[in-house]
Design an enzyme around this catalytic site. Structure first.
Site, short mmCIF file in Angstrom:
data_model
loop_
_atom_site.label_atom_id
_atom_site.label_comp_id
_atom_site.label_asym_id
_atom_site.label_seq_id
_atom_site.Cartn_x
_atom_site.Cartn_y
_atom_site.Cartn_z
N ASP A 109 0.86 -1.19 0.00
CA ASP A 109 0.00 0.00 0.00
C ASP A 109 0.89 1.23 0.00
O ASP A 109 1.05 1.93 1.00
CB ASP A 109 -0.90 -0.03 1.24
N GLU B 173 -6.51 4.12 -9.74
CA GLU B 173 -7.79 4.66 -9.30
C GLU B 173 -8.42 5.64 -10.29
O GLU B 173 -7.73 6.49 -10.86
CB GLU B 173 -7.56 5.37 -7.96
N LYS C 281 -9.55 0.88 -9.82
CA LYS C 281 -10.00 1.11 -8.45
C LYS C 281 -11.16 2.10 -8.44
O LYS C 281 -11.04 3.22 -8.94
CB LYS C 281 -8.82 1.66 -7.64
N THR D 82 -13.15 -0.10 -3.80
CA THR D 82 -12.53 0.45 -2.59
C THR D 82 -13.54 1.20 -1.74
O THR D 82 -14.72 1.29 -2.11
CB THR D 82 -11.33 1.33 -2.99
N PHE E 193 -12.09 -1.52 4.42
CA PHE E 193 -11.13 -0.67 5.13
C PHE E 193 -11.17 -0.93 6.64
O PHE E 193 -11.95 -0.32 7.37
CB PHE E 193 -11.45 0.80 4.84
#
Length: 326
Positions: A17, A99, A135, A159, A181
């Site tokens: 990440d 993303e 994403k 996400t 998350f």
């Protein structure tokens, strides 16, 4: 002796990440994931200045000599994300997540349009789309965009996922991967209740465990990638999850740590659990989302945060465009 990171890799695909290539070279993750904040951090590192400058020069040339710096910066974002993605793919053997603009999270068609642009840039550079995950925020519109994209062979990473309703909708849409998350769920509950949580009682750990078991019980192909960790205790409790995306700081802790790391999530055990299937459509999704204060709050906050991070990145790029023009 095997480290905790080595042991985790026996059960779980480890994802970096970060946008920092040095960290990836050190910890050897299978995949990597980025977002505007991570790209901004990388763009500020001197070792990546050539990548940023080359992208900005190309964007400036395409836009024309008299183009506004902010317009050039906005156009450069997607190209920069792809440029970093291509560098990352030289290091990791698996996939990179790139993303779409979070400001498009409630616009299905614009999300698809930008996904197509990103995939085209990768394919024009000779990168197989199988190595890319698009994403997208887990709004109803984002999930439906991902459904269409998956049918075209464009794989997606959904996400900002906080609630089981989002997870069920993603599985029904046959998306490739979801990113619940963990740490942000914990943050919300700590603030809401004033309590601290440890181990298996961590609400983020509980949420991902529930989603994982639901997917394995009903044989969904969508895989679960726990994200946004606050400590290695959360990671240990999710050993066995399909994938976990972990920051360099926590990767370092795992890499220097030793001891037992038993598998906590197991697909075979999940298959024998008594779990009720949840029928899902737009009305059901919106009803469950409205009733889940945590998921409602954190999705809204996450989209706003990613949007702000993108605006900050565009400001940084606009400043760099101006400096290049001097």
């Amino acid at each position: 002796m095997a480290t905790l990171l080595d042991k985790l890799k026996q059960y779980t695909t480890v994802v970096a990440d970060t946008g920092d290539m040095k960290s990836m070279e050190k910890f050897k993750p299978t995949d990597a994931t980025t977002n505007p904040s991570l790209i901004t951090a990388a763009a500020n590192m001197p070792e990546y200045s050539d990548i940023v400058n080359d992208v900005l020069k190309e964007a400036k040339d395409k836009a024309g000599a008299n183009s506004d710096d902010k317009v050039v910066a906005a156009a450069a974002f997607k190209t920069l994300a792809v440029a970093f993605g291509r560098k990352i793919l030289d290091i990791v053997p698996g996939r990179v997540s790139t993303e779409v603009d979070a400001r498009m999270s409630f616009d299905k068609e614009k999300t698809k349009e930008q996904a197509h642009e990103i995939i085209k840039q990768y394919e024009d550079a000779g990168v197989d789309r199988k190595r890319i995950l698009i994403k997208i925020a887990s709004t109803w519109e984002g999930i439906q965009a991902a459904k269409d994209l998956e049918e075209e062979g464009i794989h997606c990473n959904l996400t900002l996922l906080f609630g089981v309703h989002q997870a069920v909708a993603c599985a029904e849409a046959k998306v490739t991967l979801i990113s619940p998350f963990v740490g942000r769920i914990l943050d919300w509950y700590k603030k809401d209740t004033g309590k601290d949580y440890q181990g298996a009682e961590d609400p983020g750990v509980e949420s991902v465990t529930k989603i994982y078991n639901y997917y394995k019980k009903f044989g969904y192909k969508t895989v679960v990638m726990g994200a946004s960790f606050r400590n290695i205790g959360e990671i240990k409790e999710l050993a066995g999850c399909d994938l976990l995306t972990i920051s360099p700081k926590l990767l370092e802790e795992l890499n220097s740590g030793e001891g037992e790391l038993p598998r906590k999530l197991d697909p075979e055990k999940a298959k024998s659990m008594e779990i009720e299937k949840i029928p899902m459509d737009k009305d059901k999704f919106e009803k469950m989302h409205a009733e889940d204060r945590m998921a409602h709050d954190k999705l809204k906050e996450g989209i706003e945060g990613f949007s702000k991070a993108l605006e900050e990145l565009e400001e940084l790029l606009a400043k760099r465009v101006k400096e290049l023009g001097k």
